[in-house]
Design a protein around this motif. Structure first.
Motif, PDB file in Angstrom:
ATOM      1  N   UNK A  55     187.111 -18.717  81.002  1.00 40.26           N
ATOM      2  CA  UNK A  55     186.079 -18.645  82.132  1.00 40.26           C
ATOM      3  C   UNK A  55     185.805 -19.806  82.762  1.00 40.26           C
ATOM      4  N   UNK A  93     182.089  -7.078  72.060  1.00 38.39           N
ATOM      5  CA  UNK A  93     183.088  -7.642  72.865  1.00 38.39           C
ATOM      6  C   UNK A  93     184.551  -7.442  72.441  1.00 38.39           C
ATOM      7  N   UNK A  94     185.383  -7.126  73.317  1.00 40.56           N
ATOM      8  CA  UNK A  94     186.642  -6.928  72.793  1.00 40.56           C
ATOM      9  C   UNK A  94     187.674  -7.674  73.700  1.00 40.56           C
ATOM     10  N   UNK A 140     184.510  -6.313  79.304  1.00 37.56           N
ATOM     11  CA  UNK A 140     185.369  -6.423  78.359  1.00 37.56           C
ATOM     12  C   UNK A 140     184.511  -6.013  77.038  1.00 37.56           C
ATOM     13  N   UNK A 160     191.772 -10.585  83.184  1.00 37.33           N
ATOM     14  CA  UNK A 160     191.655 -10.616  81.729  1.00 37.33           C
ATOM     15  C   UNK A 160     192.559  -9.551  81.052  1.00 37.33           C
ATOM     16  N   UNK A 202     177.569 -12.802  83.291  1.00 38.37           N
ATOM     17  CA  UNK A 202     177.169 -11.420  83.424  1.00 38.37           C
ATOM     18  C   UNK A 202     176.153 -10.945  84.553  1.00 38.37           C
ATOM     19  N   UNK A 251     181.301  -8.852  85.293  1.00 41.23           N
ATOM     20  CA  UNK A 251     181.236 -10.133  84.697  1.00 41.23           C
ATOM     21  C   UNK A 251     182.567 -10.796  85.505  1.00 41.23           C
ATOM     22  N   UNK A 259     184.147 -14.239  72.234  1.00 42.87           N
ATOM     23  CA  UNK A 259     182.925 -14.600  72.743  1.00 42.87           C
ATOM     24  C   UNK A 259     182.702 -13.935  74.323  1.00 42.87           C
ATOM     25  N   UNK A 260     183.771 -13.199  74.760  1.00 45.20           N
ATOM     26  CA  UNK A 260     183.988 -12.714  75.892  1.00 45.20           C
ATOM     27  C   UNK A 260     184.099 -13.676  77.129  1.00 45.20           C
ATOM     28  N   UNK A 261     184.061 -14.916  76.853  1.00 40.18           N
ATOM     29  CA  UNK A 261     184.127 -15.978  77.567  1.00 40.18           C
ATOM     30  C   UNK A 261     185.558 -16.516  77.636  1.00 40.18           C
ATOM     31  N   UNK A 262     186.305 -16.375  77.076  1.00 41.97           N
ATOM     32  CA  UNK A 262     187.587 -17.010  77.019  1.00 41.97           C
ATOM     33  C   UNK A 262     188.206 -17.257  78.258  1.00 41.97           C
ATOM     34  N   UNK A 282     183.759 -15.002  86.387  1.00 33.51           N
ATOM     35  CA  UNK A 282     183.654 -16.420  85.770  1.00 33.51           C
ATOM     36  C   UNK A 282     182.924 -16.602  84.515  1.00 33.51           C
ATOM     37  N   UNK A 283     183.034 -15.358  83.778  1.00 31.76           N
ATOM     38  CA  UNK A 283     182.008 -15.574  82.641  1.00 31.76           C
ATOM     39  C   UNK A 283     180.603 -15.377  82.806  1.00 31.76           C
TER      40      UNK A 283
END
Lengths: 642, 128
Positions: free
Chosen positions: B38, A597-598, A580, A630, A551, A546, B33-36, A548-549
């Motif tokens: 980003x 997701x964690x 994550x 992260x 996938x 992953x 969300x897994x996108x924090x 920049x967000x």
């Protein structure tokens, strides 16, 4: 998929920075609501044999989709930037309590069904400067007296600090045990005086055998030629007194080199009392011209008597290590059933991606280890070993040569990847570091990382996650290093000084200008083996990159740090990946059955336990700067709804 | 030269862009969300803001030049395609659903505008 890959490249998004033979019951007893001591998780590797196995069967491949968060807590011990935390703790479940340590040296004891804090212990005074390797922790160790006496501290929890302190705390109250060291603290650093360049880091909790703690430490072996020589300590679990010391570096070599320390987990055979030590590479890691004398215990698996430190056998797995391919995970103990016989064995999967299986009583290989010829060094003063141990069967986790250059990354960078590869040295596995740069395949990221593998001892199915990551190793002649970096021990471009030797060192990730990996995926895989036959059962990408967000495709897999846990019901639980997410994977097929997701990559193996009839799977989602920026302080437990 | 263009569908595009921005803000600040934090959701939120501006123009300025009409129609379509692809890789079904909504709005506008053009041509022909 082609369209997807094209879009990825065009956007420049792709990047990868990137028992049935149970633990000895005297240590695994958890009276009270949990009636099955086998469903505790009282050691870093799940049990002393590092099998990461639970007999729990409540969560199955059929119902795992229903898994929900049962509880979560945040320790508050997370920070980024110059004082960033790295939290790879495997929580323990023992004494009807979940225990975890944090990278700011706190122990949390929480209720196993609610996550409510029972007590917290702060290793006071230890939040000092990170003179070694930053704020890191892989959890705590648990000990229960084999012959309990009256009073407190018959059960203790231990946490190490990065300043070399080992704290012993009463498992029921969280109070320091006055009888352990000095008011509950053993200054292990005071024992490590030879060539002391930094305080030793007690990242990894000690292994426990009867009333002995077996403790290794983490060093900083890229910056000096001579450093603290690797030592393993046997410590009285009750008093903290030093019982024995095992020196990995021979005394006559200790003025020329150092480290080769044990920084990963240690396995113990409860029946024979043998402790199995995975040792690392000597300093300086990438130039060995000053340490050409053979050091048989370095980059090896060494079996010692857990109560005396006496060496029973040693098997060196990399000769004259100049690649920093430490033996970096606790071997998994297995009783191989073959031709009507039961063979006591251990599995040592390593950074070089080899599956080494040894008789754990003798050190002799179960499947042959051959000495294979590898290329010579072109560095003046360096003499790379002419041969290295190679294990053709069970099938290696990593091929002999790195994958081809990624077409996508090459096109996106206008040929940068292929041009770069053409000008550096690449002769496959064990290509020696060079001044012009050499591909190290696999490199210091593995192969297998410190999480190691997990075993279902009822079927002898072994699973292990591994990385497929080449990196570029360059030696920098001292005069050039002095000119460019001065007295700096490290630099942001990957430089490490190796001060005192003829060469500095530079580590580069093989990424193009957009940060895309220059080699073809997958980047991370999971493999399953039948350890009775050694046969590879399946191999699949694991996790997702992953960036920049965004996938990346599942077929690319992810670099993973941390390991799996397996259950009797046929599930693999694993975090470890860049995205994550924590996952449940079918042990038989390798298919992902559930994911969640964690807060950050769960870079440790999960703990699996049963309490009051309910099965829990707990992850510490701490993150690791090697994977992604992260980070978190989340401890999260999953269970099936009532 | 300005002409009257269709405003139909603009409000649907506006709604879709507001949904996109809202979900991106939520994703950016929510660990689950897994996108924090980003960059991906920031980019999509930015694209949502541009789409919002474009749809407001589409809805509130019916008298616009042919160039502006063409620019808005093409920009919104590219925005929808880009955000859809981003939503796919962010694994965000809400973003993708919002783009589907925006696409419907876009189609209504384009078809509506073509219909209006057709009526205008017919009227001109009748006058002849």
């Amino acid at each position: 998929m082609k369209i997807r890959n094209f879009v990825l490249g065009a956007c420049g998004l792709a990047a990868a920075a990137a028992a049935v033979t149970l633990a000895p019951l005297q240590h695994a007893t958890a009276q009270g609501p949990n009636n099955d001591p086998a469903q505790t998780w009282d050691a870093f590797g799940g049990n002393q044999q590092s099998q990461k196995y639970s007999t729990a069967t409540q969560i199955t491949p059929d119902n795992v989709k229903g898994l929900k968060i049962a509880w979560e807590m945040h320790t508050g011990d997370v920070s980024s930037g110059a004082h960033s935390t790295t939290w790879g703790a495997t929580p323990l479940f023992a004494n009807n309590t979940v225990y975890t340590g944090t990278p700011k040296y706190n122990i949390f004891a929480v209720e196993p069904d609610t996550g409510k804090m029972k007590w917290k212990y702060a290793a006071s005074g230890a939040n000092g400067p990170e003179e070694n390797q930053g704020l890191k922790n892989r959890g705590v160790a648990y000990w229960a007296a084999s012959s309990p006496t009256a009073g407190a501290c018959q059960k203790m929890v231990y946490i190490g600090t990065m300043t070399g302190e080992l704290h012993g705390v009463d498992a029921d109250s969280g109070k320091p045990c006055a009888g352990f060291g000095k008011n509950g603290v053993v200054d292990v650093n005071a024992w490590a005086t030879k060539n002391s360049k930094w305080k030793i880091g007690l990242i990894q909790p000690p292994a426990v055998y009867k009333d002995t703690l077996i403790l290794g430490w983490a060093g900083n072996d890229w910056v000096y030629k001579t450093e603290n020589p690797g030592t393993v300590y046997g410590i009285d679990a009750r008093t903290g007194a030093l019982k024995w010391t095992f020196n990995i570096i021979p005394p006559e070599m200790q003025d020329q080199t150092g480290t080769a320390n044990v920084w990963a987990g240690i396995s113990v055979d409860p029946e024979t009392g043998l402790a199995f030590l995975p040792t690392s590479s000597p300093s300086p890691n990438y130039y060995g011209g000053d340490r050409l004398t053979e050091m048989p215990y370095a980059t090896a698996t060494v079996a010692v008597n857990a109560e005396t430190g006496e060496v029973k056998w040693a098997r060196q797995l990399v000769h004259h290590d100049i690649w920093d391919v430490d033996i970096n995970s606790a071997p998994t103990l297995v009783d191989i059933k073959k031709d009507g016989q039961v063979i006591p064995a251990l599995i040592q999967a390593n950074k070089m991606g080899l599956m080494i299986v040894l008789n754990r009583n003798t050190g002799e290989p179960i499947w042959p280890i051959v000495e294979r010829a590898y290329p010579a060094s072109d560095i003046q003063g360096e003499v790379a070993s002419k041969t290295q141990p190679f294990v053709p069967y069970p099938e290696p986790l990593v091929a002999e040569h790195m994958p081809p250059v990624s077409t996508l990354a090459d096109i996106a960078s206008f040929g940068e990847c292929s041009r770069w590869k053409a000008r550096i040295r690449d002769e496959g596995r064990y290509t020696p570091p060079s001044v012009r740069g050499s591909i190290s395949w696999p490199a210091t990221l593995g192969g297998v990382e410190w999480g190691g593998g997990a075993l279902d001892p009822t079927t002898n199915t072994y699973v292990v996650n591994s990385n497929l990551v080449p990196q570029i190793y360059s030696l920098v002649p001292r005069a050039d290093a002095d000119k460019k970096y001065g007295n700096a021990l490290r630099a942001r471009d990957g430089y490490a000084a190796q001060q005192g030797s003829a060469y500095g060192f530079k580590l580069e990730n093989f990424l193009n200008m957009w940060g895309m990996p220059c080699w073809a995926p997958p980047y991370g895989i999971m493999s399953s083996y039948d350890m009775n036959s050694g046969k590879l059962l399946w191999r699949k990408p694991v996790g997702q990159v992953q960036k920049w967000g965004f996938y990346m495709p599942e077929s690319w897999g992810s670099i993973t740090i941390g390991g799996p846990a397996v259950t009797k019901s046929g599930l693999i639980f694993i975090g470890a990946s860049m995205d994550s997410r924590v996952r449940a994977i079918d042990l038989k097929t390798g298919n992902v059955l559930w994911k969640h997701i964690v807060d950050a990559p769960a870079v440790a193996q999960p703990a699996v336990y049963t309490y009051k009839g309910k099965q829990y799977v707990v992850f510490a989602a701490g993150g690791n700067g090697i994977l992604t920026p992260r980070l978190s302080d989340q401890l999260v437990a999953f269970a099936l709804p009532n | 030269m300005t002409q009257r263009h269709s405003t139909r569908g603009a409000w649907l595009i506006m709604l879709a862009s507001l949904i996109t921005i809202a979900i991106c803000v939520y994703d950016y600040y929510t660990p689950e969300t897994g996108l924090i934090g980003t960059g991906g959701v920031v980019t999509v939120a930015g694209a949502g803001a541009l789409m919002l501006a474009a749809s407001l123009t589409l809805g509130l300025v019916p008298n616009r030049s042919g160039f502006l009409q063409g620019f808005l129609v093409v920009s919104i379509l590219l925005d929808i395609i880009g955000s859809s692809v981003a939503g796919y890789f962010l694994e965000s079904p809400v973003i993708m659903a919002a783009q589907a909504l925006a696409l419907i709005g876009w189609l209504i506008n384009v078809i509506g505008d073509a219909a209006e053009r057709s009526v205008e041509i017919d009227e001109v022909e009748d006058e002849d």
